[in-house]
Design a protein around this motif. Structure first.
Motif, PDB file in Angstrom:
ATOM      1  N   ALA A 110      36.797  31.122  38.243  1.00 24.99           N
ATOM      2  CA  ALA A 110      37.352  32.459  38.398  1.00 24.99           C
ATOM      3  C   ALA A 110      38.856  32.449  38.129  1.00 24.99           C
ATOM      4  CB  ALA A 110      37.080  32.990  39.798  1.00 24.99           C
ATOM      5  N   TYR A 111      39.423  33.640  38.031  1.00 22.97           N
ATOM      6  CA  TYR A 111      40.863  33.843  37.921  1.00 22.97           C
ATOM      7  C   TYR A 111      41.315  34.793  39.025  1.00 22.97           C
ATOM      8  CZ  TYR A 111      41.159  32.003  33.074  1.00 22.97           C
ATOM      9  OH  TYR A 111      41.141  31.209  31.950  1.00 22.97           O
ATOM     10  N   THR A 112      42.604  34.726  39.386  1.00 17.48           N
ATOM     11  CA  THR A 112      43.181  35.786  40.198  1.00 17.48           C
ATOM     12  C   THR A 112      43.502  36.964  39.288  1.00 17.48           C
ATOM     13  OG1 THR A 112      45.454  35.026  39.908  1.00 17.48           O
ATOM     14  CG2 THR A 112      44.218  34.101  41.760  1.00 17.48           C
ATOM     15  N   VAL A 113      43.687  38.131  39.868  1.00 15.10           N
ATOM     16  CA  VAL A 113      43.938  39.338  39.083  1.00 15.10           C
ATOM     17  C   VAL A 113      45.201  40.026  39.584  1.00 15.10           C
ATOM     18  CG1 VAL A 113      42.995  41.550  38.318  1.00 15.10           C
ATOM     19  CG2 VAL A 113      41.455  39.629  38.766  1.00 15.10           C
ATOM     20  N   ILE A 114      46.098  40.393  38.662  1.00 13.80           N
ATOM     21  CA  ILE A 114      47.256  41.195  39.009  1.00 13.80           C
ATOM     22  C   ILE A 114      47.408  42.295  37.958  1.00 13.80           C
ATOM     23  CG2 ILE A 114      48.436  39.308  40.195  1.00 13.80           C
ATOM     24  CD1 ILE A 114      50.258  39.001  37.808  1.00 13.80           C
ATOM     25  N   ALA A 115      48.140  43.339  38.314  1.00 18.22           N
ATOM     26  CA  ALA A 115      48.397  44.417  37.375  1.00 18.22           C
ATOM     27  C   ALA A 115      49.238  43.889  36.219  1.00 18.22           C
ATOM     28  CB  ALA A 115      49.123  45.563  38.070  1.00 18.22           C
ATOM     29  N   SER A 116      49.094  44.495  35.055  1.00 18.48           N
ATOM     30  CA  SER A 116      49.886  44.081  33.905  1.00 18.48           C
ATOM     31  C   SER A 116      51.360  44.384  34.147  1.00 18.48           C
ATOM     32  CB  SER A 116      49.406  44.797  32.643  1.00 18.48           C
ATOM     33  OG  SER A 116      49.577  46.196  32.782  1.00 18.48           O
ATOM     34  N   GLY A 117      52.232  43.624  33.465  1.00 13.06           N
ATOM     35  CA  GLY A 117      53.665  43.849  33.598  1.00 13.06           C
ATOM     36  C   GLY A 117      54.440  42.564  33.412  1.00 13.06           C
ATOM     37  N   SER A 118      55.742  42.638  33.586  1.00 17.74           N
ATOM     38  CA  SER A 118      56.609  41.468  33.496  1.00 17.74           C
ATOM     39  C   SER A 118      56.866  40.939  34.901  1.00 17.74           C
ATOM     40  CB  SER A 118      57.935  41.833  32.823  1.00 17.74           C
ATOM     41  OG  SER A 118      58.784  40.701  32.759  1.00 17.74           O
ATOM     42  N   TYR A 119      56.681  39.638  35.073  1.00 16.64           N
ATOM     43  CA  TYR A 119      56.808  39.037  36.395  1.00 16.64           C
ATOM     44  C   TYR A 119      57.722  37.816  36.372  1.00 16.64           C
ATOM     45  CZ  TYR A 119      52.746  41.770  37.924  1.00 16.64           C
ATOM     46  OH  TYR A 119      51.881  42.787  38.242  1.00 16.64           O
ATOM     47  N   ASP A 120      58.412  37.631  37.493  1.00 14.44           N
ATOM     48  CA  ASP A 120      59.046  36.354  37.779  1.00 14.44           C
ATOM     49  C   ASP A 120      58.065  35.577  38.647  1.00 14.44           C
ATOM     50  OD1 ASP A 120      60.677  34.177  38.342  1.00 14.44           O
ATOM     51  OD2 ASP A 120      61.748  35.210  39.956  1.00 14.44           O
ATOM     52  N   PHE A 121      57.395  34.603  38.039  1.00 13.21           N
ATOM     53  CA  PHE A 121      56.480  33.739  38.783  1.00 13.21           C
ATOM     54  C   PHE A 121      57.281  32.594  39.401  1.00 13.21           C
ATOM     55  CE2 PHE A 121      53.667  35.773  35.698  1.00 13.21           C
ATOM     56  CZ  PHE A 121      52.623  36.164  36.512  1.00 13.21           C
ATOM     57  N   ALA A 122      57.095  32.384  40.690  1.00 16.53           N
ATOM     58  CA  ALA A 122      57.829  31.340  41.405  1.00 16.53           C
ATOM     59  C   ALA A 122      56.859  30.435  42.139  1.00 16.53           C
ATOM     60  CB  ALA A 122      58.811  31.956  42.399  1.00 16.53           C
ATOM     61  N   ALA A 123      57.067  29.129  42.009  1.00 17.62           N
ATOM     62  CA  ALA A 123      56.342  28.149  42.811  1.00 17.62           C
ATOM     63  C   ALA A 123      57.201  27.885  44.040  1.00 17.62           C
ATOM     64  CB  ALA A 123      56.114  26.869  42.019  1.00 17.62           C
ATOM     65  N   GLN A 124      56.736  28.319  45.188  1.00 15.37           N
ATOM     66  CA  GLN A 124      57.594  28.422  46.369  1.00 15.37           C
ATOM     67  C   GLN A 124      57.030  27.632  47.539  1.00 15.37           C
ATOM     68  OE1 GLN A 124      59.349  32.350  46.801  1.00 15.37           O
ATOM     69  NE2 GLN A 124      58.800  32.342  48.973  1.00 15.37           N
ATOM     70  N   ARG A 125      57.926  26.953  48.252  1.00 18.56           N
ATOM     71  CA  ARG A 125      57.527  26.188  49.435  1.00 18.56           C
ATOM     72  C   ARG A 125      57.149  27.143  50.571  1.00 18.56           C
ATOM     73  NH1 ARG A 125      56.038  22.182  50.479  1.00 18.56           N
ATOM     74  NH2 ARG A 125      57.551  20.840  51.548  1.00 18.56           N
ATOM     75  N   PRO A 126      56.243  26.706  51.452  1.00 17.12           N
ATOM     76  CA  PRO A 126      55.796  27.580  52.540  1.00 17.12           C
ATOM     77  C   PRO A 126      56.947  28.055  53.430  1.00 17.12           C
ATOM     78  CG  PRO A 126      54.303  25.726  52.306  1.00 17.12           C
ATOM     79  CD  PRO A 126      55.467  25.447  51.407  1.00 17.12           C
ATOM     80  N   SER A 127      56.821  29.270  53.920  1.00 23.29           N
ATOM     81  CA  SER A 127      57.880  29.890  54.717  1.00 23.29           C
ATOM     82  C   SER A 127      58.002  29.296  56.112  1.00 23.29           C
ATOM     83  CB  SER A 127      57.613  31.390  54.843  1.00 23.29           C
ATOM     84  OG  SER A 127      56.373  31.623  55.501  1.00 23.29           O
ATOM     85  N   THR A 128      56.983  28.585  56.572  1.00 24.10           N
ATOM     86  CA  THR A 128      56.976  28.063  57.933  1.00 24.10           C
ATOM     87  C   THR A 128      57.561  26.657  58.052  1.00 24.10           C
ATOM     88  OG1 THR A 128      54.685  27.432  57.492  1.00 24.10           O
ATOM     89  CG2 THR A 128      55.046  29.463  58.714  1.00 24.10           C
ATOM     90  N   LEU A 129      58.045  26.098  56.939  1.00 25.19           N
ATOM     91  CA  LEU A 129      58.640  24.764  56.988  1.00 25.19           C
ATOM     92  C   LEU A 129      59.971  24.796  57.731  1.00 25.19           C
ATOM     93  CD1 LEU A 129      58.076  23.617  53.293  1.00 25.19           C
ATOM     94  CD2 LEU A 129      56.821  22.835  55.303  1.00 25.19           C
ATOM     95  N   THR A 130      60.334  23.681  58.348  1.00 27.21           N
ATOM     96  CA  THR A 130      61.647  23.574  58.983  1.00 27.21           C
ATOM     97  C   THR A 130      62.723  23.202  57.971  1.00 27.21           C
ATOM     98  OG1 THR A 130      61.148  21.270  59.560  1.00 27.21           O
ATOM     99  CG2 THR A 130      60.679  22.954  61.219  1.00 27.21           C
ATOM    100  N   THR A 131      62.306  22.596  56.848  1.00 25.14           N
ATOM    101  CA  THR A 131      63.220  22.255  55.764  1.00 25.14           C
ATOM    102  C   THR A 131      62.666  22.819  54.459  1.00 25.14           C
ATOM    103  OG1 THR A 131      63.858  20.195  56.866  1.00 25.14           O
ATOM    104  CG2 THR A 131      64.370  20.375  54.521  1.00 25.14           C
ATOM    105  N   ASP A 132      63.544  23.422  53.682  1.00 21.59           N
ATOM    106  CA  ASP A 132      63.172  23.986  52.370  1.00 21.59           C
ATOM    107  C   ASP A 132      62.205  25.152  52.474  1.00 21.59           C
ATOM    108  OD1 ASP A 132      64.797  22.118  51.151  1.00 21.59           O
ATOM    109  OD2 ASP A 132      63.151  20.729  50.714  1.00 21.59           O
ATOM    110  N   ALA A 133      62.211  25.867  53.579  1.00 22.05           N
ATOM    111  CA  ALA A 133      61.349  27.039  53.694  1.00 22.05           C
ATOM    112  C   ALA A 133      61.674  28.055  52.608  1.00 22.05           C
ATOM    113  CB  ALA A 133      61.514  27.677  55.066  1.00 22.05           C
ATOM    114  N   ASN A 134      60.636  28.541  51.931  1.00 21.82           N
ATOM    115  CA  ASN A 134      60.754  29.554  50.868  1.00 21.82           C
ATOM    116  C   ASN A 134      61.491  29.060  49.623  1.00 21.82           C
ATOM    117  OD1 ASN A 134      59.460  31.709  52.335  1.00 21.82           O
ATOM    118  ND2 ASN A 134      61.322  31.829  53.569  1.00 21.82           N
ATOM    119  N   LEU A 135      61.761  27.778  49.549  1.00 19.21           N
ATOM    120  CA  LEU A 135      62.468  27.243  48.383  1.00 19.21           C
ATOM    121  C   LEU A 135      61.592  27.337  47.140  1.00 19.21           C
ATOM    122  CD1 LEU A 135      64.921  25.613  47.184  1.00 19.21           C
ATOM    123  CD2 LEU A 135      63.552  23.556  47.651  1.00 19.21           C
TER     124      LEU A 135
END
Length: 261
Positions: free
Chosen positions: A85-110
């Motif tokens: 399968a694939y995920t689905v999003i609306a068409s458009g221009s996106y900034d795709f970011a590979a981001q660290r989990p927000s709950t980390l004590t270090t590098d959260a949301n990095l």
């Protein structure tokens, strides 16, 4: 028709796991049609990440609390979704970011990688983290390929090669039928951060062989891979080419087999 069922399934799943919590998995605009995307974490030594599109999470494990897990996400060598399968999003221009989990004590949301990409209705894409994760800059490579899927063909399957190994030269991909020993070239001179077109092959069990162009030595081999008619597969090289492909080393050269359909 199968694609429509996949889109509907993914949308329903997204709605099911959606929560009003800030860290919940969200479906962008909840489209009933849109662009379909798969996400790969094939960057050597990369930590667990989740993918975001314009600040909205588009890949994750579901949560019973609404809070994001600090350990569950897309780890090195894994794919989201892991099925055909694939995920689905609306068409458009996106900034795709590979981001660290927000709950980390270090590098959260990095964000360890970013890619700006236009995605269109009715089209399929794969986004790959690749190269090697730099522990000083906390960055890695990222690229996208258009998944130009052929029509469903009940008389055979389609395969391609995607190259994500940063320190490897261009490769040819050969499929060797394990019953007849006949070798079929299916991709030629595929360089890092690129993909070959999908090529039709007959149903069967094959050894996947990577060779440098115009040579006969096998550099990376994966044995006994089943290829089933009506399906479409991406064979993606990842790992450190300086290591032997045999054994169990996590970073060894390896040919991943991910069904696109």
């Amino acid at each position: 028709m199968k694609t429509k069922y996949i889109i509907l399934t993914v949308v329903l799943l997204s709605i099911t796991i959606f929560s009003c919590k800030k860290n919940a998995v969200q479906n962008i605009a909840r489209p009933i049609s849109g662009a379909q995307i798969k996400y790969f974490n094939f960057a050597l030594n990369a930590p667990v990440i989740n993918f975001y599109a314009n600040g909205t999470k588009v890949s994750a494990a579901s949560s019973t609390t609404g809070a994001e897990s600090s350990t569950t996400g897309i780890a090195f060598s894994t794919v989201y979704p892991s099925t055909n399968a694939y995920t689905v999003i609306a068409s458009g221009s996106y900034d795709f970011a590979a981001q660290r989990p927000s709950t980390l004590t270090t590098d959260a949301n990095l964000s360890i990688a970013n890619l700006t990409k236009q995605v269109d209705d009715g089209k399929n894409y794969s986004i790959y983290l690749s190269g090697i994760y730099n522990t000083t800059t906390k960055k890695t490579d990222i690229f996208a390929v258009d998944d130009v899927l052929p029509a469903v063909d009940t008389s055979g399957a389609y395969v391609r090669l995607v190259h994500t190994s940063y320190n490897a030269n261009a490769f040819d991909l050969i499929l060797k039928n394990t019953t007849t020993n006949v070798e079929t070239p299916v991709a030629t001179n595929i360089a890092y951060k690129s993909a070959s077109p999908f090529v039709k092959v007959q149903q069967g069990v094959y050894d996947l062989i990577l060779r440098y162009p115009n040579t006969t030595a096998n550099i990376v081999v994966r044995t006994a891979v089943s290829v089933t008619k009506s399906n479409t597969y991406s064979f993606s090289l990842r790992g450190d080419i300086t290591l032997p492909y045999t054994g169990t080393a996590v970073n060894r050269p390896f040919i991943d087999n991910t069904p696109n359909r």
